[in-house]
Design an enzyme around this catalytic site. Structure first.
Site, PDB file in Angstrom:
ATOM      1  N   THR A 297      -2.849 -12.408  -6.300  1.00 47.58           N
ATOM      2  CA  THR A 297      -1.974 -11.294  -5.942  1.00 47.58           C
ATOM      3  C   THR A 297      -0.890 -11.803  -5.011  1.00 47.58           C
ATOM      4  O   THR A 297      -1.171 -12.554  -4.089  1.00 47.58           O
ATOM      5  CB  THR A 297      -2.738 -10.143  -5.258  1.00 47.58           C
ATOM      6  OG1 THR A 297      -1.791  -9.151  -4.831  1.00 47.58           O
ATOM      7  CG2 THR A 297      -3.538 -10.613  -4.059  1.00 47.58           C
ATOM      8  N   GLY A 298       0.346 -11.419  -5.282  1.00 50.74           N
ATOM      9  CA  GLY A 298       1.434 -11.883  -4.430  1.00 50.74           C
ATOM     10  C   GLY A 298       2.743 -11.995  -5.173  1.00 50.74           C
ATOM     11  O   GLY A 298       2.997 -11.270  -6.127  1.00 50.74           O
ATOM     12  N   THR A 299       3.569 -12.917  -4.733  1.00 47.24           N
ATOM     13  CA  THR A 299       4.866 -13.143  -5.359  1.00 47.24           C
ATOM     14  C   THR A 299       4.641 -13.719  -6.749  1.00 47.24           C
ATOM     15  O   THR A 299       4.359 -14.900  -6.897  1.00 47.24           O
ATOM     16  CB  THR A 299       5.701 -14.141  -4.533  1.00 47.24           C
ATOM     17  OG1 THR A 299       5.603 -13.799  -3.161  1.00 47.24           O
ATOM     18  CG2 THR A 299       7.147 -14.123  -4.981  1.00 47.24           C
ATOM     19  N   GLY A 300       4.788 -12.898  -7.766  1.00 42.61           N
ATOM     20  CA  GLY A 300       4.465 -13.316  -9.126  1.00 42.61           C
ATOM     21  C   GLY A 300       5.153 -14.585  -9.557  1.00 42.61           C
ATOM     22  O   GLY A 300       4.535 -15.493 -10.125  1.00 42.61           O
TER      23      GLY A 300
ATOM     24  N   GLY B 140       5.451 -10.565 -14.610  1.00 43.38           N
ATOM     25  CA  GLY B 140       5.081 -11.462 -13.529  1.00 43.38           C
ATOM     26  C   GLY B 140       3.954 -12.397 -13.902  1.00 43.38           C
ATOM     27  O   GLY B 140       3.731 -12.705 -15.077  1.00 43.38           O
TER      28      GLY B 140
ATOM     29  N   THR C  18      -1.134  -5.725  -6.860  1.00 35.65           N
ATOM     30  CA  THR C  18      -1.904  -6.189  -8.004  1.00 35.65           C
ATOM     31  C   THR C  18      -3.358  -5.861  -7.709  1.00 35.65           C
ATOM     32  O   THR C  18      -3.725  -5.706  -6.561  1.00 35.65           O
ATOM     33  CB  THR C  18      -1.750  -7.721  -8.172  1.00 35.65           C
ATOM     34  OG1 THR C  18      -0.378  -8.078  -8.180  1.00 35.65           O
ATOM     35  CG2 THR C  18      -2.386  -8.212  -9.455  1.00 35.65           C
TER      36      THR C  18
END
EC number: 3.4.19.5
Length: 346
Positions: free
Chosen positions: A257-260, A237, A207
Site C-alpha cells: 500500500t502506498g505510492t503505486g 496503479g 489500498t
C-alpha cells in the site's frame, strides 16, 4: 499440520496520525479490522485455505466504505470509480488481477476468477467486466459505489485543481472540517499539485490487502484499491501488478500500500521475496530494507508480509497504516494461545 496459521490485513497507509484523525473514527477502523480478522480466523479454524482466507478478508474490506476499495472507492477526474484488484497463490505462482473495473461489486472475486478460469493474469476495463458477467459474478450499477465522503473529496480536488491521495486527503480533510466548524483557519495542506510528477512523497495512499499462512503451510496474498481521488481516467496503479502490489511464493506473501508508481518502479513486493530467496535475508531484514531504504527514495507506503514460518512484518515509512494480524496456535484446541492485534500508528 502447520504449527500456526496467520492472517495479516491492512487498510492503507498515509498521513494517519492522532492529530489528523478523530478518536471516534479511530475506533471505527480498529473495530472493523478486528472483525475482519475474526472472520478470517473462523475460516482458518475450519481448515480453510490461505487463498480462500485472503479473498474473504479483502472482500470484507471492499464491502466497508471506510476503505478505499470496492464500496468505498474514490472517484476519478470523470466522477467515475475505477477499481483494481489482484490475488496470488504462493503454492504454484498462479495469479489473477483486474484493472479499471466500474461495475463489479467485488473486484477481488473477479481477480480470482481470472486466475482460475483464464490463461491470463490480468484483464482490464470492459473486457474484465464482460468476463465477470460470463462467470455470473455480482454486477452492480455504478451508483452502488457512490459515497458522499468520497464525492466531497473529488469536488474539493476539482475546485482546487489538485489531486487528493487517500488516506491523506480523507483524514486531513476531516481535520480541516473540524477546524472550520470551530471557526479556525486551517493551514494544513490536504492536497498536492498536479504537475510533471503528481506523486508527492509526502501524501498518499488508499489500498486494502491481506496475506495468509494456512494450516497446510500454504501462502497467499491479495490486494484491492479504488486508486486516488481525481486520478486520470484509465490510470492503473501497482495493485493489480504482480510483483509490485502483491506477490506470494512458497516462502513469503506480500501485499503493498502506498505510492503505486513507486511500488511499480521498485517491484517492491517481489523484491522482498527475492532478497529472502537469493540473499538469504530474513523477512524482517528484507521487508525493512525495501520499505525503509529502497522504496522511500521514490515514494512512501508500507507492506504486510508473512513467511512460511508464520513470522509477521508490517513496515511502513508513513505516519500510519491501518493494520492487524491474528496468529492461531494449531496445536491448541481452544483459543487461549491465539493472538490478535490491530493498530494504526507507529
Amino acid at each position: 499440520m502447520n504449527k500456526k496459521s496467520v492472517l495479516v490485513i491492512h487498510g492503507g497507509a498515509g498521513v494517519i496520525s492522532k492529530s489528523t484523525i478523530s478518536k471516534e473514527r479511530e475506533e471505527i477502523f480498529l473495530n472493523s479490522l478486528k472483525n475482519i480478522l475474526l472472520a478470517g480466523k473462523i475460516i482458518l479454524k475450519q481448515g480453510g485455505t490461505s487463498l480462500d482466507v485472503v479473498q474473504e478478508a479483502v472482500r470484507l474490506l471492499e464491502e466497508d466504505p471506510i476503505y478505499n476499495a470496492g464500496k468505498g472507492s474514490v472517484f476519478t477526474e470523470l466522477g467515475t470509480n475505477e477499481m483494481d484488484a489482484a490475488i496470488m497463490d504462493g503454492t504454484n505462482l498462479k495469479a489473477g488481477a483486474v484493472g479499471g473495473v466500474s461495475i463489479i461489486r467485488n473486484p477481488i472475486i473477479a481477480a480470482r476468477a481470472v486466475m482460475e478460469h483464464t490463461n491470463h493474469c490480468l484483464l482490464v476495463g470492459k473486457g474484465a467486466e464482460e468476463f465477470a458477467k460470463s462467470k455470473n459474478l455480482e454486477i452492480v450499477e455504478p451508483s452502488f459505489f457512490f459515497t458522499q465522503n468520497r464525492y466531497d473529496q473529488l469536488l474539493r480536488a476539482k475546485d482546487e485543481k489538485k489531486l487528493i491521495l487517500d488516506h491523506d486527503g480523507e483524514n486531513l480533510l476531516e481535520k480541516e472540517k473540524e477546524k472550520e466548524k470551530n471557526n479556525e483557519t486551517s493551514t494544513t495542506t490536504t492536497t498536492i499539485s498536479v504537475g510533471v510528477d503528481p506523486i508527492d512523497p509526502k501524501y498518499k495512499m488508499g489500498t486494502v490487502g491481506a496475506v495468509c499462512l494456512d494450516s497446510f503451510g500454504n501462502l497467499a496474498a491479495a490486494t484491492s484499491t479504488g486508486g486516488m481521488t481525481n486520478k486520470m481516467h484509465g490510470r492503473v496503479g501497482d495493485t493489480p501488478i504482480i510483483g509490485a502490489g502483491v506477490y506470494a511464493n512458497k516462502n513469503v506473501a506480500v501485499s503493498s500500500t502506498g505510492t503505486g508508481e513507486a511500488f511499480m518502479r521498485t517491484v517492491a513486493a517481489f523484491d522482498i521475496a527475492a532478497m529472502m530467496e537469493y540473499g538469504s535475508l530474513s523477512l524482517k531484514d528484507a521487508s525493512n530494507k525495501v520499505v525503509m531504504e529502497k522504496l522511500i527514495t521514490v515514494g512512501d507506503g508500507g507492506v504486510i508480509c508473512v513467511d512460511k514460518y508464520g513470522n509477521v512484518e508490517m513496515p511502513f515509512n508513513t505516519e500510519g497504516m491501518y493494520r492487524g494480524y491474528v496468529i492461531i496456535d494449531n496445536n491448541c484446541e481452544n483459543d487461549q494461545n491465539d493472538i490478535i492485534n490491530v493498530s494504526i500508528y507507529k
